[in-house]
Design a protein around this motif. Structure first.
Motif, PDB file in Angstrom:
ATOM      1  N   ARG B 103       1.213  -1.047   0.316  1.00 23.24           N
ATOM      2  CA  ARG B 103      -0.318  -0.167  -0.343  1.00 23.24           C
ATOM      3  C   ARG B 103       0.536   1.034   0.110  1.00 23.24           C
ATOM      4  O   ARG B 103       1.785   1.353   0.866  1.00 23.24           O
ATOM      5  N   PRO B 104       0.778   2.192  -0.928  1.00 18.18           N
ATOM      6  CA  PRO B 104       1.118   3.168  -1.003  1.00 18.18           C
ATOM      7  C   PRO B 104       1.173   3.938   0.609  1.00 18.18           C
ATOM      8  O   PRO B 104       0.563   4.356   0.492  1.00 18.18           O
ATOM      9  N   GLY B 105       2.384   5.143   0.875  1.00 18.91           N
ATOM     10  CA  GLY B 105       2.365   5.493   2.149  1.00 18.91           C
ATOM     11  C   GLY B 105       2.170   5.312   3.436  1.00 18.91           C
ATOM     12  O   GLY B 105       2.422   5.662   4.241  1.00 18.91           O
ATOM     13  N   HIS B 106       2.549   3.811   2.586  1.00 22.21           N
ATOM     14  CA  HIS B 106       2.115   2.673   3.929  1.00 22.21           C
ATOM     15  C   HIS B 106       3.784   2.479   4.767  1.00 22.21           C
ATOM     16  O   HIS B 106       4.173   1.710   3.533  1.00 22.21           O
ATOM     17  N   ASP B 200     -10.562  11.008  -0.137  1.00 20.04           N
ATOM     18  CA  ASP B 200      -9.465  11.310  -0.042  1.00 20.04           C
ATOM     19  C   ASP B 200      -8.844  10.986   1.597  1.00 20.04           C
ATOM     20  O   ASP B 200      -9.630  11.512   2.090  1.00 20.04           O
ATOM     21  N   SER B 201      -7.931  12.237   2.057  1.00 24.60           N
ATOM     22  CA  SER B 201      -7.403  11.827   3.485  1.00 24.60           C
ATOM     23  C   SER B 201      -6.511  13.658   3.811  1.00 24.60           C
ATOM     24  O   SER B 201      -6.427  14.334   2.748  1.00 24.60           O
ATOM     25  N   LEU B 202      -6.492  13.590   4.804  1.00 24.48           N
ATOM     26  CA  LEU B 202      -6.210  15.162   5.810  1.00 24.48           C
ATOM     27  C   LEU B 202      -4.935  14.871   6.063  1.00 24.48           C
ATOM     28  O   LEU B 202      -4.402  14.131   7.116  1.00 24.48           O
ATOM     29  N   LYS B 292       1.270  14.083   8.394  1.00 19.22           N
ATOM     30  CA  LYS B 292       0.754  13.773   7.226  1.00 19.22           C
ATOM     31  C   LYS B 292      -0.375  13.488   6.502  1.00 19.22           C
ATOM     32  O   LYS B 292      -1.273  12.707   8.016  1.00 19.22           O
ATOM     33  N   PRO B 293      -1.322  13.546   5.600  1.00 16.41           N
ATOM     34  CA  PRO B 293      -2.260  12.900   5.713  1.00 16.41           C
ATOM     35  C   PRO B 293      -2.034  11.264   5.852  1.00 16.41           C
ATOM     36  O   PRO B 293      -1.608  10.840   5.093  1.00 16.41           O
ATOM     37  N   ILE B 294      -3.084  10.691   6.015  1.00 12.53           N
ATOM     38  CA  ILE B 294      -3.138   9.368   6.387  1.00 12.53           C
ATOM     39  C   ILE B 294      -3.409   8.166   4.640  1.00 12.53           C
ATOM     40  O   ILE B 294      -3.568   9.189   4.122  1.00 12.53           O
ATOM     41  N   PRO B 295      -3.066   7.592   4.804  1.00 17.65           N
ATOM     42  CA  PRO B 295      -2.245   6.621   3.388  1.00 17.65           C
ATOM     43  C   PRO B 295      -2.877   6.201   2.930  1.00 17.65           C
ATOM     44  O   PRO B 295      -3.393   5.893   1.604  1.00 17.65           O
ATOM     45  N   SER B 296      -4.077   5.530   3.567  1.00 21.46           N
ATOM     46  CA  SER B 296      -4.826   4.521   3.436  1.00 21.46           C
ATOM     47  C   SER B 296      -6.306   5.566   2.386  1.00 21.46           C
ATOM     48  O   SER B 296      -7.543   6.133   3.252  1.00 21.46           O
ATOM     49  N   ILE B 297      -6.750   5.821   1.606  1.00 23.54           N
ATOM     50  CA  ILE B 297      -7.259   6.281   1.008  1.00 23.54           C
ATOM     51  C   ILE B 297      -8.372   5.136  -0.209  1.00 23.54           C
ATOM     52  O   ILE B 297      -8.135   4.094  -0.662  1.00 23.54           O
ATOM     53  N   ILE B 299      -9.015   6.482  -3.080  1.00 22.94           N
ATOM     54  CA  ILE B 299      -9.463   7.002  -5.014  1.00 22.94           C
ATOM     55  C   ILE B 299      -7.870   6.266  -4.358  1.00 22.94           C
ATOM     56  O   ILE B 299      -7.183   5.503  -4.260  1.00 22.94           O
ATOM     57  N   GLN B 301      -5.152   3.739  -7.083  1.00 21.60           N
ATOM     58  CA  GLN B 301      -3.411   4.187  -6.615  1.00 21.60           C
ATOM     59  C   GLN B 301      -2.583   3.760  -7.143  1.00 21.60           C
ATOM     60  O   GLN B 301      -2.724   2.654  -7.520  1.00 21.60           O
TER      61      GLN B 301
END
Lengths: 350, 350, 350, 350
Positions: B103-106, B200-202, B292-297, B299, B301
């Motif tokens: 998972r990206p960002g994880h 999305d996330s923030l 950072k924004p939560i990586p789980s979205i 949308i 990827q």
């Protein structure tokens, strides 16, 4: 107490005060058979030496490294490497007049609160001069990282509100501010001279990039690679902020913007700064640190003395106008120390 | 290896995975005779519990703390305090489809590089769920700090580009984002709902203030108070930047502006953020962290799987839209742990 | 790696080889305002110096301590105290002939296995000469313990099968073997001369008593006071056994004989050696260590060289016949270091 | 404080009291992909369980190990392994009558001095029951060592003055005292019964041998392999003495007798006990520990209570007559933990 050691396996312990007999470091945990000599260390120390730029002090310190132990026949033996740098040009008398005053922005008042006593000569242990030991140790860490093709470079991206626009690492060693943008470097020089003439000082931002770091370095959950890097860099006296990758820009992005897409060839972007969940992901590690202006200024400031009486102070000794660019190699050294340590920690896993 | 401990004298060691039997912490070094019970811990845990705001996951975890050891007759005994929180609502099956995808960002890809294996259920050890152990430990640290009249408060100063203008700490507990500006909190809620609807996330910024910290805490030169705080906070998964006092604003100031003048009544300004030369100066300690924004979205990827094949991923499980505000009490806990540790370290000096 | 540090709060890190430039120690964690100067350290070092008895080497080392940092105006400042002793009389050439041979009873073979390289000059880091750093550090620990009226004394109770019958501590400093029984000391001298003439060597037993240790020092469950003392003493090269209180006699007693009855005035007996459940009980701490015979002997021995070929060796350099009595002050130092460390650890509890 | 962790890379932290909810251990630093399940741990725990011999307590504890974290799909993941053993049969009421009395030979008086409070139920943290956590951790260490063909065995060589003459390791598991001499085991049983009938208790000597340890483990100068083994074993409550190799016999030998000659095939003798200069030499590691008699006896003893008043005490609860043989697997576990840790430390060198 006992906060003068850093690292778990590649562990350093530093000692020394600005105006004592010398400064040094014991490196305990350097693997054997790493080629090491005084010249390797000297090359790093020379980058930190005063006198390199208009921003730096006129104190004349040759900063000659002596390897006192741990090296035999040109290689490390696996036993502690002690490197010592003697203090040659202290001028302690210049500090006598501040012996009972707390200089604003300095550790005088906090050291006094902590210990009830302090070595006021040149800031004692709180002096930026202690970083000479970090650089000596960093040189040894770099010798280890070299063997793994890991390289670390620190450069100035902002000084006195002048920002580097370009990131041309080829020119970093070609200007006196270790700036990756020669045009910006010219402006920085002007800015430094202007502020110097007013007896004031400047801060800036240093960026550090580590290339060739293999994926897998860093330990969950507290000894994350970024956590250890943050500690390493924040432990440098003048540093007030740290950011990894997108850093303080990350809160401005959506998750879909901030996540770095993964492709068979690697990551498409590097907002993560090369670290995911505290573990290196194989991409470049990118860090920026905020460096505060040098607190020693000749402009008059309000303060108090040890009897809590109001005083004013104007500091006329020899000091830098800005910690940048001398701090750059210190940042580089601290990053090297963290990477060397985590490299060894990861080896133990296999 | 062995990076799951934090602290020197007030030392914690955490264990557990998101979807294992539970999560917990051993606190080794808590002084004896500190009043402690499960309710004190539960109050802190409840502030971290999912479901408190529109930004948080629908996972239902009661997060009930059980004190397994170290407390007798309502007070600590000086021996290790183990606090355990069982996992009740894991839904591991939802993660099976991601078992072979990064998972990206994880941390999936970096954990895989590190260990060659990983517990893919809910992120395993890399899940934000590990922070429940930090909060349980933080509650114990707070119980110790309370006795010294040291208080710590974390609040949201930015979320999804919405900035808090006011710093009214009285309203922090009165809105769902722990924001010191009620108007901003209203805007934050709108922003969260809008982004949530898009899958999305923030991210955002949390500020932490510690009041009542005596001058003298922190150890030169590596275990500086700010260095340990930086490590503590950067070790939280979502954090990408730290600043103390003026932080990244300090490089924009002149020395004469950045230095905090000292008066018999204290410091006139607090650009130092309460720390000089790594040692607390008696003023409020002020820190900000970039989240950072939560990586789980949900949308879609681009990413790869374990065989390095291109894949796309859309994450539809239960997760927060933003780590804020649940992360706030985690930040508060980490700061409490650092202060408790340095408080004990300083006691040893006297 | 990195096994050259000892202690948690009163922490020392030593460096140096027998025939390198020098030997030294960084003491990190010494509280501030402890009176300290070179003479205090020298007094301890002089007790370890070669040449004090017929049992010791003819190597001439003045062993002059230089305090390089951490002391200002006659007192410690709380920052690292580095003490250095330069090597003056190495005679490395005498060792060249053993450079490729493993001396029996020495660490040559195990160091080679560990590091793949070694400094063969005088045993390098494995030389008993490293203990000079322990004694320098021990002198600082003693300065701290003095303020708490804790005293430590080591004395010879057995040497070359000659046992001290009496325990008259007043005569310990009056004979060359630091023996509490003057008659035994006379016999020991005879025994040493006899063995010396044959080119052989001797071992013995040293007893250490610590008086005035307050009840409450030591940490459950691994950092017990006796566990840390055992490590401290076993880390001295020649030591092969440790016993506390009744020690190896305890297995011969019944529980009703071994238990020390408690009275309002204290314990009626001291089989526990002053430590119960790893925590000091206020009684004298009593330890004995078994010291093996010096491995360097001129009698011919069978061994191998680095190519695994059979060789014989007869060691004719300068060495002691027995590690006793020079080891006594090393034992005293290690016990002092443990007590100083645990004293500070206990202070943090209050 | 914070003395409940052991090890540098293979690091354990234990928690729990005799009569609390349970006992457990966090193992932080176990490499990934080591096969592990509850049965492996249970096999070790069963060897420590009460009820195995006439010498042991009648307390009924199934000692069921639960792996709470760090294992996924039958192998370790590299994250902390937490193992918990619940207390099932405490009978705390039996201890109420001793709540204000200091039991001779126990830690009651020293814990009270240290903490000013204590959990008197079954000895609390000072109970030998804490060793269940050591054994659980030892089982994991053994799983790691197994992969390297390192084996460790502890056996009884003396109990109540009965000495084992033979060293037949094949019979160790065939008699209730884990004695390598079946005839001696018969005598030991008689001796235990006799002493039990008088309400008294016994001590003895346990020998531990580690086979297959590669040369090169151990770190100069303080973290020597024998130093860490000494600490590990001395940290077990009942242990009062440690010896390596010739141990307390070494002082009786001449250097020419004590040195182990080296041949191309290995060492001719093993007075060193497999360790030279603190580093393993490839030979068997041999250690003996002196175990004191159990302090809990029904014979009346003199003591005092918390108000310093004279009292007598006769302890009628459930306890062992001798710590042997239940302590044997604890010794084996501690040795395993030290070797696992140094194995990982050595890996980092390469």
């Amino acid at each position: 107490m006992s906060g003068n050691s850093f690292g778990t396996l590649f562990k350093i312990t530093t000692w020394g005060e600005s105006h004592g007999l010398g400064i040094g470091v014991v490196i305990d945990g350097c693997p054997p058979q790493i080629p090491l000599n005084e010249k390797i260390i000297q090359n790093m120390l020379d980058r930190r030496k005063p006198g390199g730029s208009v921003a730096s002090t006129s104190r004349k310190e040759p900063d000659e490294a002596i390897i006192m132990s741990g090296v035999f026949n040109g290689v490390t033996t696996g036993t502690p490497v002690m490197i010592m740098i003697k203090n040659k040009d202290p001028h302690s008398d210049a500090y006598k007049k501040y012996a009972d005053i707390f200089r604003p922005g300095h550790g005088d008042i906090s050291y006094h609160a902590k210990y009830g006593t302090r070595d006021w000569r040149g800031g004692g242990r709180a002096s930026a001069r202690e970083t000479v030991a970090r650089v000596a140790a960093g040189a040894v860490a770099k010798a280890l990282l070299d063997k793994e093709n890991i390289s670390i470079c620190a450069y100035t991206v902002e000084l006195g509100c002048i920002k580097a626009i370009e990131r041309n690492l080829d020119v970093v060693s070609k200007n006196m501010f270790f700036c990756p943008d020669n045009d910006a470097a010219v402006d920085m020089e002007k800015r430094v001279k202007e502020v110097k003439s007013k007896g004031d000082s400047l801060g800036g931002i240093v960026e550090i990039v580590a290339k060739g770091v293999p994926a897998g370095l860093g330990e969950p959950v507290f000894d994350k690679l970024d956590a250890d890097l943050a500690k390493a860099l924040m432990s440098i006296g003048a540093v007030k902020g740290i950011e990894i990758g997108a850093g303080f820009k990350a809160p401005l992005l959506l998750g879909s913007e901030n996540n770095d897409p993964i492709t068979p060839e690697g990551f498409s972007t590097n907002n993560a700064g090369g670290i995911l969940a505290g573990i290196s992901n194989g991409d470049n590690i990118i860090i920026r640190v905020a460096v505060k202006p040098i607190p020693s200024i000749s402009i008059e400031q309000n303060t108090i003395d040890m009897s809590k009486k109001e005083r004013t102070i104007s500091i006329s000794g020899r000091h830098d106008i800005s910690a940048i660019p001398r701090i750059n190699v210190v940042c580089e050294s601290m990053v090297s120390l963290v990477l060397a340590d985590h490299l060894l920690r990861q080896r133990a896993l296999r």
